[in-house]
Design a protein around this motif. Structure first.
Motif, PDB file in Angstrom:
ATOM      1  N   ILE A 136       7.711  12.183   1.994  1.00 21.65           N
ATOM      2  CA  ILE A 136       8.225  12.119   3.356  1.00 21.65           C
ATOM      3  C   ILE A 136       8.122  10.683   3.850  1.00 21.65           C
ATOM      4  CG2 ILE A 136       7.649  14.511   3.898  1.00 21.65           C
ATOM      5  CD1 ILE A 136       5.146  13.485   5.350  1.00 21.65           C
ATOM      6  N   GLY A 137       8.865  10.361   4.863  1.00 21.01           N
ATOM      7  CA  GLY A 137       8.786   9.019   5.432  1.00 21.01           C
ATOM      8  C   GLY A 137       9.376   7.974   4.511  1.00 21.01           C
ATOM      9  N   PRO A 138       8.975   6.717   4.709  1.00 25.30           N
ATOM     10  CA  PRO A 138       9.565   5.629   3.929  1.00 25.30           C
ATOM     11  C   PRO A 138       9.160   5.688   2.450  1.00 25.30           C
ATOM     12  CG  PRO A 138       7.891   4.802   5.454  1.00 25.30           C
ATOM     13  CD  PRO A 138       8.018   6.254   5.702  1.00 25.30           C
ATOM     14  N   HIS A 139      10.150   5.634   1.599  1.00 22.01           N
ATOM     15  CA  HIS A 139       9.910   5.664   0.162  1.00 22.01           C
ATOM     16  C   HIS A 139      11.112   5.056  -0.555  1.00 22.01           C
ATOM     17  CE1 HIS A 139      12.200   9.311   0.994  1.00 22.01           C
ATOM     18  NE2 HIS A 139      12.652   9.228  -0.239  1.00 22.01           N
ATOM     19  N   TYR A 178       0.858  -1.183   0.000  1.00 18.50           N
ATOM     20  CA  TYR A 178       0.000   0.000   0.000  1.00 18.50           C
ATOM     21  C   TYR A 178       0.895   1.234   0.000  1.00 18.50           C
ATOM     22  CZ  TYR A 178      -3.529  -3.411   1.301  1.00 18.50           C
ATOM     23  OH  TYR A 178      -4.357  -4.498   1.303  1.00 18.50           O
ATOM     24  N   VAL A 179       0.616   2.154  -0.931  1.00 15.59           N
ATOM     25  CA  VAL A 179       1.420   3.365  -1.074  1.00 15.59           C
ATOM     26  C   VAL A 179       0.515   4.571  -1.290  1.00 15.59           C
ATOM     27  CG1 VAL A 179       3.419   2.137  -2.035  1.00 15.59           C
ATOM     28  CG2 VAL A 179       1.719   3.104  -3.580  1.00 15.59           C
ATOM     29  N   LEU A 180       1.053   5.741  -0.968  1.00 12.57           N
ATOM     30  CA  LEU A 180       0.399   7.004  -1.297  1.00 12.57           C
ATOM     31  C   LEU A 180       1.054   7.554  -2.558  1.00 12.57           C
ATOM     32  CD1 LEU A 180       0.179   8.717   2.201  1.00 12.57           C
ATOM     33  CD2 LEU A 180      -1.705   7.733   0.880  1.00 12.57           C
ATOM     34  N   ALA A 181       0.257   8.085  -3.463  1.00 16.72           N
ATOM     35  CA  ALA A 181       0.777   8.637  -4.716  1.00 16.72           C
ATOM     36  C   ALA A 181       0.194  10.031  -4.938  1.00 16.72           C
ATOM     37  CB  ALA A 181       0.420   7.717  -5.875  1.00 16.72           C
ATOM     38  N   GLY A 182       0.862  10.785  -5.799  1.00 13.63           N
ATOM     39  CA  GLY A 182       0.423  12.145  -6.097  1.00 13.63           C
ATOM     40  C   GLY A 182       0.599  13.069  -4.906  1.00 13.63           C
ATOM     41  N   CYS A 183       1.702  12.902  -4.190  1.00  7.86           N
ATOM     42  CA  CYS A 183       1.950  13.688  -2.978  1.00  7.86           C
ATOM     43  C   CYS A 183       2.707  14.971  -3.311  1.00  7.86           C
ATOM     44  CB  CYS A 183       2.748  12.868  -1.970  1.00  7.86           C
ATOM     45  SG  CYS A 183       1.921  11.324  -1.500  1.00  7.86           S
ATOM     46  N   HIS A 197       5.653   4.726   0.998  1.00 11.08           N
ATOM     47  CA  HIS A 197       5.297   3.375   1.430  1.00 11.08           C
ATOM     48  C   HIS A 197       4.553   3.429   2.766  1.00 11.08           C
ATOM     49  CE1 HIS A 197       7.827   1.068  -1.450  1.00 11.08           C
ATOM     50  NE2 HIS A 197       8.424   2.246  -1.530  1.00 11.08           N
ATOM     51  N   LEU A 198       3.375   2.840   2.793  1.00  8.87           N
ATOM     52  CA  LEU A 198       2.582   2.799   4.009  1.00  8.87           C
ATOM     53  C   LEU A 198       2.681   1.454   4.711  1.00  8.87           C
ATOM     54  CD1 LEU A 198      -0.705   4.541   2.862  1.00  8.87           C
ATOM     55  CD2 LEU A 198       1.092   5.503   4.298  1.00  8.87           C
ATOM     56  N   LEU A 199       2.486   0.386   3.942  1.00  3.86           N
ATOM     57  CA  LEU A 199       2.303  -0.924   4.565  1.00  3.86           C
ATOM     58  C   LEU A 199       2.543  -2.032   3.556  1.00  3.86           C
ATOM     59  CD1 LEU A 199       1.149  -2.411   7.136  1.00  3.86           C
ATOM     60  CD2 LEU A 199      -1.106  -2.135   6.094  1.00  3.86           C
ATOM     61  N   PHE A 200       3.123  -3.126   4.033  1.00  8.60           N
ATOM     62  CA  PHE A 200       3.230  -4.364   3.257  1.00  8.60           C
ATOM     63  C   PHE A 200       2.582  -5.447   4.085  1.00  8.60           C
ATOM     64  CE2 PHE A 200       5.335  -8.405   2.398  1.00  8.60           C
ATOM     65  CZ  PHE A 200       5.113  -8.524   1.026  1.00  8.60           C
ATOM     66  N   VAL A 201       1.627  -6.152   3.485  1.00 12.18           N
ATOM     67  CA  VAL A 201       0.944  -7.254   4.173  1.00 12.18           C
ATOM     68  C   VAL A 201       1.264  -8.534   3.419  1.00 12.18           C
ATOM     69  CG1 VAL A 201      -1.251  -8.209   4.957  1.00 12.18           C
ATOM     70  CG2 VAL A 201      -0.911  -5.723   4.917  1.00 12.18           C
TER      71      VAL A 201
END
Length: 153
Positions: free
Chosen positions: A136-139, A127-132, A147-151
């Motif tokens: 910031i944070g993990p990338h 899960y990632v955020l795009a169009g920011c 990068h938000l989360l890996f399941v």
């Protein structure tokens, strides 16, 4: 003997027997956070309703609390206001974070999910955020995604 015990107790109190982490993984779990770190991921199913709300234009909030190997919390808050995702990344409680400790904020257009195979051969959903506005944070270097989360599956 009693005076020595009192002095020893006072010395322990004065040398800092407090824990730097003021937000335990048990507390994070009770609060409904997605919890990542030692002990494995917890509450990862919470991301699906957040994504659904974003897709439907409904206001939503999600907190992901990651723990360092030392047990310090790193908190990612996501708030969708119906138009944009406001993202904050807080490392202020990371005792070993060095001079980069603090809180950063940005806004993002969307949250994406995709099947991936990581370098360590783990298969799962990322899960990632795009169009920011800013990364910031993990990338990953060179990519404009947070990068938000890996399941793992």
């Amino acid at each position: 003997m009693r005076q020595m015990l009192i002095l020893l107790t006072l010395a322990l109190l004065l040398t800092g027997c407090t824990t730097p982490s003021t937000y335990s993984s048990q507390e994070a779990k009770r609060n409904g956070d997605i919890v990542v770190g030692p002990g494995g991921p917890l509450n990862t199913d919470k991301i699906i309703p957040f994504i659904t709300n974003v897709d439907n234009g409904q206001e939503s909030h999600l907190r992901i609390t990651s723990y360092t190997d030392e047990g310090d919390p790193i908190i990612s808050d996501l708030h969708y206001d119906g138009k944009k995702i406001k993202y904050s990344y807080d490392t202020s409680r990371d005792e070993f974070g060095g001079t980069s400790r603090g809180k950063s904020n940005t806004t993002c257009e969307k949250i994406l999910s995709r099947d991936v195979v990581r370098e360590d051969k783990a298969i799962g959903m990322q899960y990632v955020l795009a169009g920011c506005k800013k990364i910031i944070g993990p990338h990953e270097s060179g990519k404009k995604e947070i990068h938000l989360l890996f399941v793992e599956k």
